[in-house]
Design a protein around this motif. Structure first.
Motif, PDB file in Angstrom:
ATOM      1  N   ALA A   1       0.752  -1.360  -0.249  1.00  0.00           N
ATOM      2  CA  ALA A   1       0.011  -0.173  -0.067  1.00  0.00           C
ATOM      3  C   ALA A   1       0.807   1.188   0.039  1.00  0.00           C
ATOM      4  O   ALA A   1       1.735   1.373   0.440  1.00  0.00           O
ATOM      5  CB  ALA A   1      -0.850  -0.029   1.125  1.00  0.00           C
ATOM      6  N   LYS A   2       0.396   2.357  -0.651  1.00  0.00           N
ATOM      7  CA  LYS A   2       1.031   3.542  -0.649  1.00  0.00           C
ATOM      8  C   LYS A   2       0.346   4.688  -0.215  1.00  0.00           C
ATOM      9  O   LYS A   2      -1.240   4.679  -0.811  1.00  0.00           O
ATOM     10  CB  LYS A   2       1.525   3.684  -2.044  1.00  0.00           C
ATOM     11  N   MET A   3       0.428   5.574   0.513  1.00  0.00           N
ATOM     12  CA  MET A   3      -0.323   6.838   0.881  1.00  0.00           C
ATOM     13  C   MET A   3      -0.134   7.790  -0.017  1.00  0.00           C
ATOM     14  O   MET A   3       0.811   8.187  -0.594  1.00  0.00           O
ATOM     15  CB  MET A   3      -0.001   7.213   2.429  1.00  0.00           C
ATOM     16  N   LEU A   4      -1.265   8.314  -0.641  1.00  0.00           N
ATOM     17  CA  LEU A   4      -1.515   9.098  -1.857  1.00  0.00           C
ATOM     18  C   LEU A   4      -1.810  10.436  -1.273  1.00  0.00           C
ATOM     19  O   LEU A   4      -1.072  11.482  -1.754  1.00  0.00           O
ATOM     20  CB  LEU A   4      -2.588   8.488  -2.816  1.00  0.00           C
ATOM     21  N   ALA A   5      -2.402  10.562  -0.320  1.00  0.00           N
ATOM     22  CA  ALA A   5      -2.978  12.082   0.039  1.00  0.00           C
ATOM     23  C   ALA A   5      -3.649  11.896   1.632  1.00  0.00           C
ATOM     24  O   ALA A   5      -3.889  10.871   1.882  1.00  0.00           O
ATOM     25  CB  ALA A   5      -3.861  12.651  -0.777  1.00  0.00           C
ATOM     26  N   ILE A   6      -3.351  12.915   2.346  1.00  0.00           N
ATOM     27  CA  ILE A   6      -3.977  13.144   3.703  1.00  0.00           C
ATOM     28  C   ILE A   6      -4.641  14.333   3.770  1.00  0.00           C
ATOM     29  O   ILE A   6      -4.141  15.440   3.372  1.00  0.00           O
ATOM     30  CB  ILE A   6      -2.998  12.663   4.728  1.00  0.00           C
ATOM     31  N   ASP A   7      -5.764  14.453   4.254  1.00  0.00           N
ATOM     32  CA  ASP A   7      -6.581  15.622   4.595  1.00  0.00           C
ATOM     33  C   ASP A   7      -7.407  15.343   6.049  1.00  0.00           C
ATOM     34  O   ASP A   7      -7.143  14.563   6.708  1.00  0.00           O
ATOM     35  CB  ASP A   7      -7.606  15.889   3.371  1.00  0.00           C
ATOM     36  N   PRO A   8      -7.967  16.732   6.315  1.00  0.00           N
ATOM     37  CA  PRO A   8      -8.388  16.627   7.804  1.00  0.00           C
ATOM     38  C   PRO A   8      -9.666  15.774   7.938  1.00  0.00           C
ATOM     39  O   PRO A   8      -9.495  15.059   9.032  1.00  0.00           O
ATOM     40  CB  PRO A   8      -8.971  17.835   7.853  1.00  0.00           C
ATOM     41  N   GLU A   9     -10.015  15.028   6.841  1.00  0.00           N
ATOM     42  CA  GLU A   9     -11.267  14.001   6.954  1.00  0.00           C
ATOM     43  C   GLU A   9     -10.456  12.504   6.891  1.00  0.00           C
ATOM     44  O   GLU A   9     -11.332  11.728   7.307  1.00  0.00           O
ATOM     45  CB  GLU A   9     -12.301  14.093   5.935  1.00  0.00           C
ATOM     46  N   GLY A  10      -9.585  12.332   6.124  1.00  0.00           N
ATOM     47  CA  GLY A  10      -9.015  11.162   6.094  1.00  0.00           C
ATOM     48  C   GLY A  10      -7.804  10.827   5.186  1.00  0.00           C
ATOM     49  O   GLY A  10      -7.298  11.982   4.925  1.00  0.00           O
ATOM     50  N   MET A  11      -7.507   9.935   4.671  1.00  0.00           N
ATOM     51  CA  MET A  11      -6.250   9.466   3.793  1.00  0.00           C
ATOM     52  C   MET A  11      -6.772   8.544   2.690  1.00  0.00           C
ATOM     53  O   MET A  11      -7.519   7.729   2.926  1.00  0.00           O
ATOM     54  CB  MET A  11      -4.885   8.794   4.728  1.00  0.00           C
ATOM     55  N   ASP A  12      -6.031   8.972   1.413  1.00  0.00           N
ATOM     56  CA  ASP A  12      -6.216   8.092   0.292  1.00  0.00           C
ATOM     57  C   ASP A  12      -5.045   7.128   0.300  1.00  0.00           C
ATOM     58  O   ASP A  12      -4.115   7.630   0.265  1.00  0.00           O
ATOM     59  CB  ASP A  12      -6.632   8.876  -0.905  1.00  0.00           C
ATOM     60  N   ILE A  13      -5.346   5.948  -0.180  1.00  0.00           N
ATOM     61  CA  ILE A  13      -4.339   5.041  -0.142  1.00  0.00           C
ATOM     62  C   ILE A  13      -4.427   4.178  -1.428  1.00  0.00           C
ATOM     63  O   ILE A  13      -5.745   3.801  -1.984  1.00  0.00           O
ATOM     64  CB  ILE A  13      -4.392   4.112   1.236  1.00  0.00           C
ATOM     65  N   SER A  14      -3.354   3.780  -2.150  1.00  0.00           N
ATOM     66  CA  SER A  14      -3.494   2.802  -3.167  1.00  0.00           C
ATOM     67  C   SER A  14      -2.895   1.534  -2.659  1.00  0.00           C
ATOM     68  O   SER A  14      -1.890   1.343  -2.412  1.00  0.00           O
ATOM     69  CB  SER A  14      -2.573   3.543  -4.331  1.00  0.00           C
TER      70      SER A  14
END
Length: 94
Positions: free
Chosen positions: A42-55
């Motif tokens: 898995a790779k973390m693509l983005a993080i924001d105040p609500e959560g994170m996007d992972i591939s």
């Protein structure tokens, strides 16, 4: 001490750090909190105040995984503490 507001630049910095130094943790986030229990990488693509996007890689295929936080992050320090707490929680489940 307050951290920085989570801008795209801060997101990129956090993701680079997590992917380079804590890839095992990113995989745990995807498996435990992102319902991607079959993921092998898995790779973390983005993080924001609500959560994170992972591939996540599942059966050799890339799969988008969204992990929501249990609260809205205030800043980068909150992100840091929340990510640590989530790993501790995931390890207790395992």
């Amino acid at each position: 001490m307050a951290g920085d507001v989570i801008t795209p630049a801060i997101s990129d910095r956090i993701c680079a750090h997590m992917n380079d130094d804590h890839a095992d943790a990113v995989l745990i986030y995807a498996k435990v909190f992102g319902n991607a229990s079959e993921a092998t990488a898995a790779k973390m693509l983005a993080i924001d105040p609500e959560g994170m996007d992972i591939s996540a890689e599942v059966d050799g295929q890339e799969q988008a995984v969204r992990v929501a936080f249990d609260h809205t992050l205030a800043d980068s320090e909150d992100a840091h503490q929340t990510l640590i707490a989530m790993i501790k929680q995931a390890r207790q489940k395992g």
